[in-house]
Design a protein around this motif. Structure first.
Motif, short mmCIF file in Angstrom:
data_model
loop_
_atom_site.label_atom_id
_atom_site.label_comp_id
_atom_site.label_asym_id
_atom_site.label_seq_id
_atom_site.Cartn_x
_atom_site.Cartn_y
_atom_site.Cartn_z
N ASN A 6 0.85 -1.19 0.00
CA ASN A 6 0.00 0.00 0.00
C ASN A 6 0.89 1.25 0.00
O ASN A 6 1.64 1.49 0.94
CB ASN A 6 -0.90 -0.02 1.24
N PRO A 7 0.83 2.09 -1.05
CA PRO A 7 1.71 3.25 -1.15
C PRO A 7 1.42 4.33 -0.09
O PRO A 7 2.30 5.13 0.21
CB PRO A 7 1.46 3.79 -2.56
N SER A 8 0.23 4.35 0.48
CA SER A 8 -0.10 5.37 1.47
C SER A 8 0.28 4.96 2.90
O SER A 8 0.07 5.73 3.83
CB SER A 8 -1.59 5.71 1.41
N ARG A 60 4.90 0.34 7.88
CA ARG A 60 5.43 -0.61 6.89
C ARG A 60 6.50 -1.49 7.54
O ARG A 60 6.52 -2.70 7.37
CB ARG A 60 5.99 0.14 5.69
N GLU A 103 5.92 4.83 6.83
CA GLU A 103 7.14 4.02 6.87
C GLU A 103 7.24 3.20 8.15
O GLU A 103 7.62 2.02 8.12
CB GLU A 103 8.37 4.93 6.73
#
Length: 150
Positions: free
Chosen positions: A5-7, A13, A10
């Motif tokens: 998921n790019p949104s 993630r 960090e």
């Protein structure tokens, strides 16, 4: 999938990646294990404290409210429900958790059965309806025989 998921922040993630790697290590049998008592082989894995839910009360309620905080305000929100899951080792535990969650939802419940007929794939047995009546099919739990075998 959530890692892609790019949104995603960090820090989240990294946290998800560490968890994912830990779960893979458990599944692959490469996670550090220890022996208990006089066992011949190390088979006990320490679960990180951050993954544990500590309770002295109802364990099912504890996990449901941990995974689904503010459930009563969000039970009809598809995004809220789709972003969470409780994975269980067997269908008996799934049924217990589902029964608890359904009991929390206001209103009347309806019980839908998944299959009322058997596939007539064999032409050699014409009386499937007599051999396997609807009542019998509705009474089957796929793990009943597995749970009871030795």
């Amino acid at each position: 999938m959530r890692l892609l998921n790019p949104s995603l922040e960090e820090s989240k993630r990294d946290e998800l990646e560490q968890f994912s790697n830990w779960v893979l290590a458990i599944g692959d049998g490469t996670a550090p294990a220890e022996r208990k008592g006089d066992e011949c082989e190390a088979s006990w894995v320490t679960i990180p404290d951050g993954l544990l839910i500590h309770t002295d009360g109802d364990k099912i309620a504890a996990i449901v409210f941990e995974v689904y905080p503010d459930f009563l305000m969000n039970y009809n929100n598809p995004e809220y429900l789709a972003s969470r899951a409780i994975v269980c080792p067997n269908n008996i535990t799934v049924d217990e958790i589902n029964d608890f969650i359904v009991s929390l939802i206001p209103g009347y419940s309806v019980h839908y059965l998944s299959c009322d007929t058997i596939s007539k794939s064999s032409e050699h047995i014409p009386d499937f309806d007599v051999l396997y009546p609807t009542e019998f099919l509705n009474s089957i739990n796929s793990l009943d025989s597995a749970c009871c075998s030795a």
